[in-house]
Design a protein around this motif. Sequence first.
Motif, PDB file in Angstrom:
ATOM      1  N   LEU A 175      47.226 -24.558  -0.657  1.00  0.00           N
ATOM      2  CA  LEU A 175      46.215 -25.421  -0.045  1.00  0.00           C
ATOM      3  C   LEU A 175      44.810 -24.976  -0.452  1.00  0.00           C
ATOM      4  N   ASP A 176      44.571 -23.674  -0.430  1.00  0.00           N
ATOM      5  CA  ASP A 176      43.260 -23.155  -0.853  1.00  0.00           C
ATOM      6  C   ASP A 176      42.974 -23.526  -2.305  1.00  0.00           C
ATOM      7  N   PHE A 177      43.994 -23.412  -3.154  1.00  0.00           N
ATOM      8  CA  PHE A 177      43.825 -23.764  -4.554  1.00  0.00           C
ATOM      9  C   PHE A 177      43.441 -25.233  -4.700  1.00  0.00           C
ATOM     10  N   PHE A 178      44.170 -26.107  -3.990  1.00  0.00           N
ATOM     11  CA  PHE A 178      43.893 -27.537  -4.106  1.00  0.00           C
ATOM     12  C   PHE A 178      42.549 -27.920  -3.501  1.00  0.00           C
ATOM     13  N   LYS A 179      42.146 -27.240  -2.442  1.00  0.00           N
ATOM     14  CA  LYS A 179      40.814 -27.481  -1.878  1.00  0.00           C
ATOM     15  C   LYS A 179      39.743 -27.094  -2.889  1.00  0.00           C
ATOM     16  N   SER A 180      39.928 -25.949  -3.535  1.00  0.00           N
ATOM     17  CA  SER A 180      38.974 -25.489  -4.536  1.00  0.00           C
ATOM     18  C   SER A 180      38.927 -26.454  -5.722  1.00  0.00           C
ATOM     19  N   ALA A 181      40.106 -26.879  -6.170  1.00  0.00           N
ATOM     20  CA  ALA A 181      40.157 -27.822  -7.293  1.00  0.00           C
ATOM     21  C   ALA A 181      39.499 -29.142  -6.914  1.00  0.00           C
TER      22      ALA A 181
ATOM     23  N   ILE B 122      36.320 -30.862  -8.759  1.00  0.00           N
ATOM     24  CA  ILE B 122      36.395 -32.237  -9.278  1.00  0.00           C
ATOM     25  C   ILE B 122      35.249 -33.067  -8.707  1.00  0.00           C
ATOM     26  N   HIS B 123      34.980 -32.897  -7.420  1.00  0.00           N
ATOM     27  CA  HIS B 123      33.889 -33.623  -6.785  1.00  0.00           C
ATOM     28  C   HIS B 123      32.546 -33.231  -7.410  1.00  0.00           C
ATOM     29  N   GLU B 124      32.347 -31.931  -7.638  1.00  0.00           N
ATOM     30  CA  GLU B 124      31.105 -31.462  -8.261  1.00  0.00           C
ATOM     31  C   GLU B 124      30.958 -32.033  -9.672  1.00  0.00           C
ATOM     32  N   LEU B 125      32.034 -32.044 -10.423  1.00  0.00           N
ATOM     33  CA  LEU B 125      32.001 -32.591 -11.773  1.00  0.00           C
ATOM     34  C   LEU B 125      31.718 -34.085 -11.746  1.00  0.00           C
ATOM     35  N   SER B 126      32.332 -34.783 -10.816  1.00  0.00           N
ATOM     36  CA  SER B 126      32.097 -36.215 -10.683  1.00  0.00           C
ATOM     37  C   SER B 126      30.644 -36.499 -10.352  1.00  0.00           C
ATOM     38  N   THR B 127      30.088 -35.739  -9.429  1.00  0.00           N
ATOM     39  CA  THR B 127      28.678 -35.890  -9.058  1.00  0.00           C
ATOM     40  C   THR B 127      27.778 -35.602 -10.254  1.00  0.00           C
TER      41      THR B 127
END
Length: 70
Positions: free
Chosen positions: A49-55, A59-64
């Motif tokens: 879960l921590d891994f997927f939250k980080s990913a 992804i959100h940062e890259l999208s922004t």
Amino acid sequence: MADAQNIKTVPEILFYSLDSYLAQKKEIENLKKTISLKNDSINSLELKLDFFKSASKKIHELSTFLKKEK
């Protein structure tokens, strides 16, 4: 007369108690193993879960970032 009243002798009571104790001890050990396995499973899921939250955050940062570059 003792048999008619279902009175047990001291050795019978001791052997019964010892047998019950050993059975309960074995059951407790089995439960401890089950709890340990469940805890390991929970820890593994928490790591995933921590891994997927980080990913997801990356992804959100890259999208922004990509939206700003357009």
